[in-house]
Design a protein around this motif. Structure first.
Motif, PDB file in Angstrom:
ATOM      1  N   UNK A 139       1.158  -1.103   0.170  1.00  0.00           N
ATOM      2  CA  UNK A 139      -0.031  -0.263   0.155  1.00  0.00           C
ATOM      3  C   UNK A 139       1.135   0.922   0.033  1.00  0.00           C
ATOM      4  N   UNK A 140       2.089   1.127   1.008  1.00  0.00           N
ATOM      5  CA  UNK A 140       2.905   2.109   0.600  1.00  0.00           C
ATOM      6  C   UNK A 140       3.863   2.639  -0.386  1.00  0.00           C
ATOM      7  N   UNK A 141       3.744   1.435  -1.707  1.00  0.00           N
ATOM      8  CA  UNK A 141       4.611   1.010  -2.588  1.00  0.00           C
ATOM      9  C   UNK A 141       3.603   1.922  -3.177  1.00  0.00           C
ATOM     10  N   UNK A 142       2.503   1.761  -3.775  1.00  0.00           N
ATOM     11  CA  UNK A 142       1.790   1.969  -4.811  1.00  0.00           C
ATOM     12  C   UNK A 142       1.451   3.532  -4.411  1.00  0.00           C
ATOM     13  N   UNK A 143       0.358   3.462  -3.442  1.00  0.00           N
ATOM     14  CA  UNK A 143       0.775   4.932  -2.280  1.00  0.00           C
ATOM     15  C   UNK A 143       1.647   6.092  -2.672  1.00  0.00           C
ATOM     16  N   UNK A 144       2.922   5.938  -2.342  1.00  0.00           N
ATOM     17  CA  UNK A 144       3.624   7.118  -2.515  1.00  0.00           C
ATOM     18  C   UNK A 144       3.309   7.217  -4.220  1.00  0.00           C
ATOM     19  N   UNK A 145       3.632   5.654  -5.026  1.00  0.00           N
ATOM     20  CA  UNK A 145       3.747   6.298  -7.183  1.00  0.00           C
ATOM     21  C   UNK A 145       2.968   6.476  -6.836  1.00  0.00           C
ATOM     22  N   UNK A 146       1.392   6.573  -6.253  1.00  0.00           N
ATOM     23  CA  UNK A 146       0.418   7.637  -6.854  1.00  0.00           C
ATOM     24  C   UNK A 146       0.579   8.878  -6.756  1.00  0.00           C
ATOM     25  N   UNK A 147       1.046   9.019  -5.029  1.00  0.00           N
ATOM     26  CA  UNK A 147       1.074  10.738  -4.908  1.00  0.00           C
ATOM     27  C   UNK A 147       1.890  11.537  -5.764  1.00  0.00           C
ATOM     28  N   UNK A 148       3.651  10.304  -6.222  1.00  0.00           N
ATOM     29  CA  UNK A 148       4.025  11.446  -7.183  1.00  0.00           C
ATOM     30  C   UNK A 148       3.588  11.560  -8.538  1.00  0.00           C
ATOM     31  N   UNK A 149       3.056  10.672  -8.896  1.00  0.00           N
ATOM     32  CA  UNK A 149       2.018  10.627 -10.341  1.00  0.00           C
ATOM     33  C   UNK A 149       1.244  11.663  -9.675  1.00  0.00           C
ATOM     34  N   UNK A 150      -0.028  12.005  -9.184  1.00  0.00           N
ATOM     35  CA  UNK A 150      -0.796  13.079  -9.010  1.00  0.00           C
ATOM     36  C   UNK A 150       0.275  14.281  -8.600  1.00  0.00           C
ATOM     37  N   UNK A 151       1.069  14.715  -8.521  1.00  0.00           N
ATOM     38  CA  UNK A 151       2.084  15.877  -7.977  1.00  0.00           C
ATOM     39  C   UNK A 151       2.108  15.719  -9.413  1.00  0.00           C
ATOM     40  N   UNK A 152       3.535  15.252  -9.968  1.00  0.00           N
ATOM     41  CA  UNK A 152       3.831  15.529 -11.324  1.00  0.00           C
ATOM     42  C   UNK A 152       2.457  15.761 -12.520  1.00  0.00           C
ATOM     43  N   UNK A 153       1.741  15.690 -11.886  1.00  0.00           N
ATOM     44  CA  UNK A 153       0.422  15.670 -13.361  1.00  0.00           C
ATOM     45  C   UNK A 153      -0.327  16.445 -12.395  1.00  0.00           C
ATOM     46  N   UNK A 154      -0.480  17.836 -11.893  1.00  0.00           N
ATOM     47  CA  UNK A 154      -1.113  18.594 -11.616  1.00  0.00           C
ATOM     48  C   UNK A 154       0.202  19.972 -11.297  1.00  0.00           C
ATOM     49  N   UNK A 155       1.063  19.706 -11.609  1.00  0.00           N
ATOM     50  CA  UNK A 155       2.072  20.222 -11.316  1.00  0.00           C
ATOM     51  C   UNK A 155       2.394  21.045 -13.064  1.00  0.00           C
ATOM     52  N   UNK A 156       1.955  19.450 -13.834  1.00  0.00           N
ATOM     53  CA  UNK A 156       2.759  19.588 -15.548  1.00  0.00           C
ATOM     54  C   UNK A 156       1.206  20.555 -16.244  1.00  0.00           C
ATOM     55  N   UNK A 157      -0.292  20.272 -14.766  1.00  0.00           N
ATOM     56  CA  UNK A 157      -1.323  20.405 -15.602  1.00  0.00           C
ATOM     57  C   UNK A 157      -2.200  19.132 -16.677  1.00  0.00           C
ATOM     58  N   UNK A 158      -1.217  18.145 -16.754  1.00  0.00           N
ATOM     59  CA  UNK A 158      -1.739  17.330 -17.353  1.00  0.00           C
ATOM     60  C   UNK A 158      -0.914  15.688 -17.560  1.00  0.00           C
ATOM     61  N   UNK A 159      -1.204  14.814 -18.409  1.00  0.00           N
ATOM     62  CA  UNK A 159      -1.244  13.780 -18.131  1.00  0.00           C
ATOM     63  C   UNK A 159      -1.035  12.178 -19.481  1.00  0.00           C
ATOM     64  N   UNK A 160      -0.171  11.941 -19.333  1.00  0.00           N
ATOM     65  CA  UNK A 160      -0.265  11.189 -21.317  1.00  0.00           C
ATOM     66  C   UNK A 160      -0.325   9.699 -20.704  1.00  0.00           C
ATOM     67  N   UNK A 161      -0.700   8.717 -21.427  1.00  0.00           N
ATOM     68  CA  UNK A 161      -1.130   7.329 -20.540  1.00  0.00           C
ATOM     69  C   UNK A 161       0.526   6.611 -21.245  1.00  0.00           C
ATOM     70  N   UNK A 162       1.423   6.910 -22.007  1.00  0.00           N
ATOM     71  CA  UNK A 162       2.694   6.713 -22.019  1.00  0.00           C
ATOM     72  C   UNK A 162       4.282   7.517 -20.834  1.00  0.00           C
ATOM     73  N   UNK A 163       3.555   7.827 -20.078  1.00  0.00           N
ATOM     74  CA  UNK A 163       4.836   8.719 -19.304  1.00  0.00           C
ATOM     75  C   UNK A 163       4.894   7.505 -18.598  1.00  0.00           C
ATOM     76  N   UNK A 164       5.964   7.580 -17.676  1.00  0.00           N
ATOM     77  CA  UNK A 164       6.632   6.955 -16.344  1.00  0.00           C
ATOM     78  C   UNK A 164       6.883   5.962 -16.736  1.00  0.00           C
ATOM     79  N   UNK A 165       7.431   5.397 -18.704  1.00  0.00           N
ATOM     80  CA  UNK A 165       8.033   3.903 -18.198  1.00  0.00           C
ATOM     81  C   UNK A 165       8.476   3.943 -17.765  1.00  0.00           C
ATOM     82  N   UNK A 166      10.127   4.801 -17.649  1.00  0.00           N
ATOM     83  CA  UNK A 166      11.415   4.163 -17.206  1.00  0.00           C
ATOM     84  C   UNK A 166      12.192   4.666 -15.391  1.00  0.00           C
ATOM     85  N   UNK A 167      10.059   4.736 -14.735  1.00  0.00           N
ATOM     86  CA  UNK A 167       9.889   5.243 -13.398  1.00  0.00           C
ATOM     87  C   UNK A 167      10.970   4.170 -12.318  1.00  0.00           C
TER      88      UNK A 167
END
Ligand code: ATP
Ligand code: ATP
Ligand code: MG
Ligand code: MG
Lengths: 510, 332, 339, 322
Positions: free
Chosen positions: B212-240
């Motif tokens: 739960x912590x690992x998925x939660x942290x990853x989700x928070x990271x994704x959510x922060x990046x998405x809000x800061x950039x104002x967008x999300x693209x499905x192909x993102x983060x494949x090398x994260x």
């Protein structure tokens, strides 16, 4: 020291048992580890649980601590029927254990191990709070000098064992179980442990004490229960017994028929060990093995008996000394080097490094010599089949089932595979540690017979075993070890059970 | 006292040295990468790679390996954008909660069935990526009312809001892992599984919390990046995933479970941030950055390995000898 | 704002955000931009992202943190629709010249000018090329599966705007005699992905199509392999037009691909630097569109202000002769497409 | 007493069960696919499934000895295969002789692989080593090619997409390579030792098996597979970039695991990895033909992988008492 006291009288309440186990059975595959065992424990009593290796002591401990589910049988605590599986239930029921196999978590601190898995500890583990909790417990087992923040992996073996006992103290349990708690300890530390146990019993707790060290039994136990081959004998008060009586109870059976007749020994030396010093040995060790001879090395855990065997096998580099095989120097630098000269080796832990559990019997049997039935790197299926079939039939392993995974076999058959595989490699010397640990009586006799058969073919064999009866019955020559020193070496005829037990315990038994 | 401090600080010596050396080298190479700006850039790294590495480290400490973190971050980013009408805090919270729930379920499955997480999460890694495409309709999506993201674009000296949030999570994670029962149980389960279970540590609960912590942290990271950039693209983060794993390893988290702290992760993330941000600011190609990262990883792990080999063996080396190679997540 | 009055940079900073140089298009674009910046006397720093918008977002933050005040920023938002916040932040720092992906109405307020490919125009040229392919096929005696011929489309990965824009232009010029599009498949942008998808879709539609429109030449090379696997001869049984030429041009030269669009990334990079320089010189834009024409050599830079949209030149290349004849701003087809 | 071998009856499972468990779903999948997808069974489509399985299959098969030997999986698969492809294409483009090029690429890759093998044999973790090596290889090739598309130029190298007696070369290579490695793992001393080391390192060491040799050989075999994959693709496309093989790492690992080779080593075979690659190819083909969206395809593929590995893991563990 321990939080809270158990309110229960020590003397008068003796009629009502604290723990009552009836007709308890547990089977592991083909091994009947416990067969309709009865066991009784009174409040405030220390009960010694004795028996040979593989008698089922640890299995009973595992059942009581909820690590293993019994097949049949009932368990009552203070008159109420209880289920102890899984371990959380056992803890609630008031059982606490120092396990033989499982110890503390090495990557956590001492203080943390003292609260791990316990109910009733606040969920916030502040170092100060843990430290305070730990201090009393540590001093209770004489570990005052240890900082509670130390990682357990930095402790010595003895300190870890004392920590185990401290972990047990912290549980406010009615039934305390110690599975060989003193095996790795020095005298002074043993004293401390025994004192702690006595005090706990005096507080009204009941103690089950599993050990192979008989003198301790008479020091602290009120009564003795002996397990033999998975069955229980009725409990007897210690006051009615002496060391010899207990030994008879434990071994009391067909010693004569168990061990094969000895053969004639060759004249020249096969293997000469000259002033060998290796990690685990305090003094250099010298002895000689002749063709057809079985040399038994015995001593308590950590005495140095297996240190010798491991050095000869090339598993650990010796510090000094030399070894001659057929009058030519044998390099002990690596396992490959000794193997090339025909040194076979079976360690004490066949699951860890004796077998390939997921692979077939045939592949296990051929593992040391498969190269010799290969042509240009291709394994001759016929050669492998024939030679492994030959070994299997000599070791009474069903030839039709050689494709079965070894992990699915009983302990005895696994051990036969672990020993038998070396036959194909045509070894000159065979080294074995605890060759029958966890092996049932029938298979044990078979293994002894096979070892003798090998001797007849001119091999030399070294057996390191903590089972004195085995060493006495099997060996031509017996050497005893105590704390890293070879203390005595004599032909078997000059040893008796008593003498051997006393020598192994050295001055302890005096 | 000094001795205690030395023994406490030993696991951090190598990552600290690596950080200092890389920072010095990079700031010589890149004149613009100095002072406050460089600290800001490095802290920025904590909000994406850092959070992912933190979560990954929790599973590594538990003796497991969550390969699905990159896909999870991508999915969370998409969820964030889709729910952006609930406001800035709302959408980040929803996405993070989705991640926590998914991770908990994944942890329950892995714990209950006792299967290898390395093997299981390679399936969820592919599956979550598929869901990301489906939810986003296979194309980049944007936050329509992008003014809601304004608070995230502010800068306060060396901090941004997202790096403050990330650091807050790091500190909370550190407190949780160091000072709570559940946190220490994660170490116990990862350090010596059988012993921990024998002591009464519940395996399923512990693994559930870890995942739960690992998925939660990853989700928070994704959510922060998405809000800061104002967008999300499905192909993102494949090398994260690999970047996060590299950060953990650089910092000194063990692949064998039970070892390493949040401070180790922080060091690893900082080293990686210095390299990535410092070289990118120089206009160094992305591939050269990868090369440097790989070489650095090999060097640091190599030094650690050699140091471990050369160090005098204490008693108990005997138990080590037959130690199986059971690596995080690979066992059953 | 006031312009400096001259296009020369005198060592001023220019910053460029683009994709990684591990990609042929990115590499060429950076090369062109660097050469032009050097010529004009600007110090160009290039931030490369590995096809990742979040990575680019971070790089934008970094630039701002670094305290550098560039004279202008050349910005290729990796996902155009998704980089509004970046544009907003960058606009506070310096004039933004957007590159390769045209701004949308949300981002225009933060962008001074666009410089780069005109995807609609490219789509139109490709549409015309496809019409020529139809003529050629008819002349070669090919029988179509329907009156105007059936078309199979292999697009960029779903969501990439390049493909959808080009398709708009394509549809516009072919609307009088439209092709029957029987299927559109997404995800082709490399030989491997082209082959992977083509090898599965082509058996399904075997014998049902006459023309293929493929995202780029790399993907087309993979699809050509899939066609041959299935016993279909490209250039004979079916005709292929590819969207742009990044890739090996062998298949265009030998006729397996009928034609391709030449989108010179190096010219795009150079043009972007010129647009930035012109904006710096004038401090303003003038007019809506400047469409650069195809010229063999690079034209001299003028002091005139840039337009709102500054489109780079674009030309189709048909057949070996077409490839051989291509020369834009000093680059030949192979230099533009493959190296 | 126990003259007969004692086997825990309820726990023992026959050897055919595990293969059946892998092949079972594969067969069921093919049947379902055939029913709901009309074009599924036409010969062109079957060939396309096999072709698509081949490349991933070759790599998964080649990695199997590495996994069997207890060295888990490589996380640098894409990069090494890409390096082989780029090198092959670039050297042909420089006008090299084809045979010489093939040999150079093969030996080059084997050298790189063995270097990693040496590092791992010395005790470094294989996952970290391959992860770092992959990053370094990618960086070096990217820098060397400067992002260009390297191509064979005028060299007529398209045999990689060609046929031999009607069978595509990739499929042929896949089948032959799988057969060879399967034989090697089951019939040669090296193969046997590889499996034993994975089954139990400590026992293997006591039995005199050289862990270092096994590890290095496994890395060498793996590298041969990567070189073959790179050369075949290079010879089929005639061009390559540093971005070639983007998804190979995950796909090859998934094929290997779906085939049922144990991640911890000691159990499995190259043949199973080949079957795993085939199964994944069948499922993905079925979804393409039924117009599933790319996202839907990934989601289902992931779910299939997760379900398959769970089932295999459970049955494998039930088979052997630990
Ligand atoms: N997990 C297991 N699987 C199979 N057999 C087992 C298992 N655990 C114990 N046994 C077998 O059950 C029997 C009893 O073992 P147990 O550990 O109880 O003996 P013990 O009396 O504690 O011996 P020791 O003095 O050596 O500790 C042995 O034959 C042993 O091999
Ligand atoms: N390689 C080693 N390095 C350091 N210490 C060692 C090593 N091997 C053994 N020791 C230590 O030497 C002591 C004796 O060794 P060992 O356990 O082999 O004795 P033993 O005779 O086998 O005991 P038993 O056979 O009764 O189990 C132990 O304290 C052990 O920790
Ligand atoms: Mg025991
Ligand atoms: Mg011993």
């Amino acid at each position: 020291m321990t939080p809270g006291h158990v309110n229960s009288g020590t003397g008068g309440a003796a009629e009502k048992p604290r723990l009552l186990v009836r007709r308890l059975s547990k089977r592991y595959g083909n091994v009947q580890a416990l067969a309709e065992v009865d066991f009784e424990l009174r409040p405030g009593e220390v009960m010694a649980l004795l028996g040979e290796n593989g008698a089922g002591k640890s299995t009973l401990v595992k059942v009581l601590s909820g690590l293993v589910q019994p097949d049949t049988g009932t368990i009552e605590i203070d008159g109420a029927a209880v289920t102890l599986y899984p371990s959380a239930r056992s803890q609630t029921a008031g059982v606490a254990v120092v396990h033989q196999e499982y110890s503390s978590v090495p990557t956590l601190s001492v203080a943390e191990n003292l609260v791990l898995g316990q109910a009733g500890v606040p969920s916030l583990w502040l170092p100060g709070r843990l430290r305070a909790r730990a201090r009393d417990l540590l001093s209770a087992v004489g570990l005052d000098h240890i900082d509670p923040g130390t990682l357990v992996e930095r402790l010595s073996v003895a300190e870890m064992q004392l920590l185990e006992i401290a972990r047990l103290l912290v549980r406010d349990a009615r039934i305390l179980i110690f599975d060989e708690p003193t095996a790795a300890l020095a005298d002074r530390e043993i004293e401390r442990v025994l004192a702690v146990i006595k005090r706990l019993a005096a507080e009204g707790r009941s103690v089950i004490y599993v050990t192979h060290r008989l003198p301790e039994v008479f020091r602290i136990a009120d009564r003795v229960t002996v397990f033999r081959n998975g069955r229980s004998l009725p409990a007897r008060p210690t006051s009615e017994l002496n060391v010899d009586a207990v030994i008879t109870m434990m071994l009391g059976r067909e010693l004569q028929t168990m061990f094969p007749k000895r053969g004639t020994l060759g004249a020249q030396a096969l293997l000469q060990v000259e002033a060998l010093k290796a990690p685990g040995l305090v003094e250099p060790v010298s002895f000689v093995i002749r063709p057809g001879e079985i040399v038994g090395l015995t001593g308590q855990l950590g005495s140095g008996a297996s240190a010798v065997v491991e050095a000869l096998a090339g598993m650990v580099s010796p510090v000094s000394g030399r070894v001659l095989l057929d009058d030519k120097e044998l390099s002990l630098r690596s396992r490959a080097a000794t193997l090339k000269r025909g040194i076979a080796y079976c360690s004490a832990d066949r699951k860890r490094d004796g077998t390939f559990a997921v692979r077939s019997i045939r592949e296990n049997l051929s593992s040391p010599w498969v190269r010799s039935v290969a042509r240009r790197g291709w394994i001759s299926a016929r050669g492998e089949r024939e030679r492994s079939g030959d070994i299997a039939s000599r070791f009474a392993i069903d030839v039709k089932r050689l494709a079965t995974a070894v992990g699915a076999l009983s302990g005895g058959n696994q051990q036969k595979v672990a020993v038998g595989k070396w036959l194909g490699a045509e070894p000159r010397v065979m080294l074995l540690e605890e060759p029958t640990r966890g092996v049932d009586v029938g298979a044990r006799a078979e293994i002894y017979q096979h070892l003798r058969d090998l001797c007849a073919a001119g091999l030399g064999i070294v057996v390191a075993s903590s089972d004195t009866a085995e060493v006495l019955g099997l060996s031509d020559t017996i050497a005893t070890f105590y704390r890293g020193r070879l203390t005595a070496i004599r032909p078997h005829a000059e040893w008796t059970v008593d003498a051997l037990v006393r020598e192994v315990m050295h001055q302890e038994a005096a | 006292m000094i001795k205690a401090f030395l023994s406490w600080s030993r696991p951090y010596a190598l990552p600290l040295a690596a950080l200092v050396v890389t920072w010095i080298v990079i700031s010589i190479l890149t004149p613009t990468f100095r002072g406050e700006a460089s600290v800001y850039s490095v802290l920025e790294g904590f909000s994406l790679v850092g959070l992912v590495a933190l979560g990954l480290a929790v599973t590594l400490i538990a003796g497991e390996f969550d390969l699905s973190v990159g896909s999870m971050a991508a999915l969370a980013a998409v969820i964030t954008v889709l729910t952006s009408s609930t406001g800035l805090i709302g959408c980040i919270a929803i996405a993070t909660a989705c991640g926590v729930v998914f991770g908990a379920l994944q942890g329950i499955v892995i714990g209950r069935l006792g299967i290898s997480s390395l093997v299981f999460t390679i399936g969820t890694l592919i599956m979550l990526r598929g869901l990301t495409y489906i939810f986003s309709g296979h194309e980049p999506i944007i936050i329509e009312n992008f003014e809601i993201t304004d608070p995230l674009l502010e800068r306060y000296a060396i901090f941004s809001v997202s790096s403050i949030i990330a650091l807050f999570v790091f500190i909370t994670g550190w407190l949780f892992l160091t000072y709570t029962r559940w946190g220490r149980e994660i170490y116990a389960i990862g350090g010596a599984r059988n012993e921990a279970i024998a002591a009464g540590v519940p395996r399923v609960r512990t693994l559930t919390i870890s995942f739960a912590m690992s998925s939660g942290c990853a989700s928070l990271a994704g959510a922060l990046a998405a809000t800061r950039g104002g967008s999300a693209a499905p192909q993102n983060y494949d090398d994260l995933l690999l970047t996060g794993a590299a950060a953990c390893l650089l910092g000194g988290i063990s692949l064998y479970g039970g070892r390493g702290t949040v401070l180790n992760v922080a060091f690893g993330v900082a080293i990686l941030s210095v390299v990535v941000a410092g070289l990118a600011a120089r206009g160094t190609s992305a591939s050269l950055v990868q090369l440097v990262t790989g070489a650095l990883l090999l060097t640091v792990i190599g030094i650690e390995f050699l140091a471990g080999r050369l160090a005098p063996r204490k008693a108990g080396g005997r138990a080590q000898r037959g130690r199986s190679r059971r690596m995080a997540g690979a066992g059953g | 704002a006031e312009g400096t009055g001259k296009v020369e940079g005198d060592g001023k900073d220019l910053v460029m955000f683009t994709i990684t140089a591990s990609n042929v298009y990115g590499a060429n674009q950076i090369k062109g931009a660097e050469a032009e910046a050097k010529k004009l006397g600007y110090k160009l720093t290039v931030y490369q992202n590995n096809f990742s918008q979040p990575e680019q977002d971070q790089q934008v933050q970094q630039l701002i943190a670094s305290g550098i005040k560039p004279a202008a920023i050349i910005f290729w938002p990796w996902v155009a629709d998704a980089a509004i916040n970046d544009a907003r932040l960058l606009a506070k720092l310096a004039p933004v010249i957007q590159l390769t992906q045209e701004p949308n109405e949300k981002s225009w307020p933060f962008v001074q000018a666009y410089s780069g490919a005109n995807q609609i125009l490219i789509g139109e040229t490709l549409g015309r090329t496809m019409l020529k392919a139809r003529e050629a096929a008819k002349a070669a005696g090919m029988k179509f599966k329907s009156d105007n011929g059936k078309l199979l489309v292999f697009q960029h990965p779903a969501g990439e705007k390049t493909g959808t824009e080009r398709m708009k232009g394509f549809m516009a010029v072919t609307k009088d005699a439209p092709f029957d599009i029987i299927h559109t498949e997404f995800g082709a942008n490399s030989p491997e992905s082209g082959y992977e998808i083509g090898s599965q879709v082509i058996p399904k539609f075997k014998g049902q199509f006459d023309f293929l429109f493929v995202s780029n030449q790399q993907a087309a090379n993979g699809i050509i392999r899939a066609l041959k696997d299935n016993g279909i001869a490209p250039g004979k049984d079916v005709y292929i037009v590819s969207g742009d030429c990044s890739g090996s041009l062998e298949a265009v030269k030998n006729g397996e691909t009928f034609g391709t669009g030449i989108q010179p990334a190096a010219v795009e990079g150079a043009l972007a630097v010129r647009t930035a320089a012109k904006f710096i010189a004038n401090g303003k834009i003038e007019g809506d569109v400047i469409q650069m024409e195809v010229e063999a050599g690079a034209p001299a830079i003028t002091n005139a202000p840039p337009a709102k949209l500054n489109y780079m030149p674009h030309a189709p290349a048909i057949g070996a002769d077409g490839v051989a004849a291509t020369k834009i701003w000093g680059y030949n087809a192979d230099e533009i497409c493959a190296s | 007493m126990s003259a007969e071998l004692s086997v825990a009856p309820a726990r023992h499972r026959p050897d055919w069960l595990l293969p059946a468990l892998t092949l079972g779903p594969a067969v069921a999948g093919i049947i379902i696919a055939a029913i709901i997808t009309p074009t599924f069974l036409n010969p062109d489509n079957i060939l396309s499934i096999l072709r698509n399985a081949s490349l991933i299959g070759i790599v998964a098969v080649a990695m199997t000895p590495l996994t069997l030997s207890g060295n888990f999986v490589s996380l640098g698969i894409s990069q090494s295969a890409m390096a082989a492809m780029v090198a092959f294409v670039a050297l042909l483009g420089e006008g090299w002789n084809q045979l010489a090029t093939i040999l150079v690429v093969l030996f080059g890759l084997v050298a790189i692989g063995m270097l990693q093998g040496v590092v791992v044999a010395a005790g470094m973790n294989p996952v970290i080593t391959t992860l770092a090596a992959g990053a370094i290889i990618f960086g070096v090739v990217s820098e060397a090619t400067e992002g260009r598309i390297v191509s064979v130029r005028d060299y007529p190298a398209t045999w990689g997409g060609g046929d031999v007696i009607g069978i595509p070369i990739v499929i042929l290579v896949f089948v032959v390579f799988t057969a060879l490695l399967t034989l090697m793992m089951s019939r040669t001393v090296t193969g046997r030792e590889t499996i034993l080391v994975g089954a139990n390192r400590a026992t293997a060491e006591i039995s005199g098996i050289s862990l270092a040799r096994v590890t290095i050989v496994a890395f060498a075999i793996f590298s041969i597979g990567l070189a073959i994959a790179g050369i075949l693709e290079g010879a089929a496309f005639g061009e390559a970039t540093a971005k070639s093989f983007p998804n190979l790492t995950i796909n090859a690992i998934a094929a290997l695991l779906v085939g049922g080779t144990a991640i911890g080593g000691g159990q499995g075979s190259p043949l199973r990895s080949a079957a795993g690659a085939l199964l994944i190819s069948v499922i993905s083909n079925m979804m393409v033909l039924n117009d599933f969206s790319p996202g839907g395809r990934l989601a289902i593929q992931g779910a299939v992988v997760a379900a398959a590995v769970v089932l295999l893991d459970l049955f494998r563990r039930r088979g052997v008492r630990r």
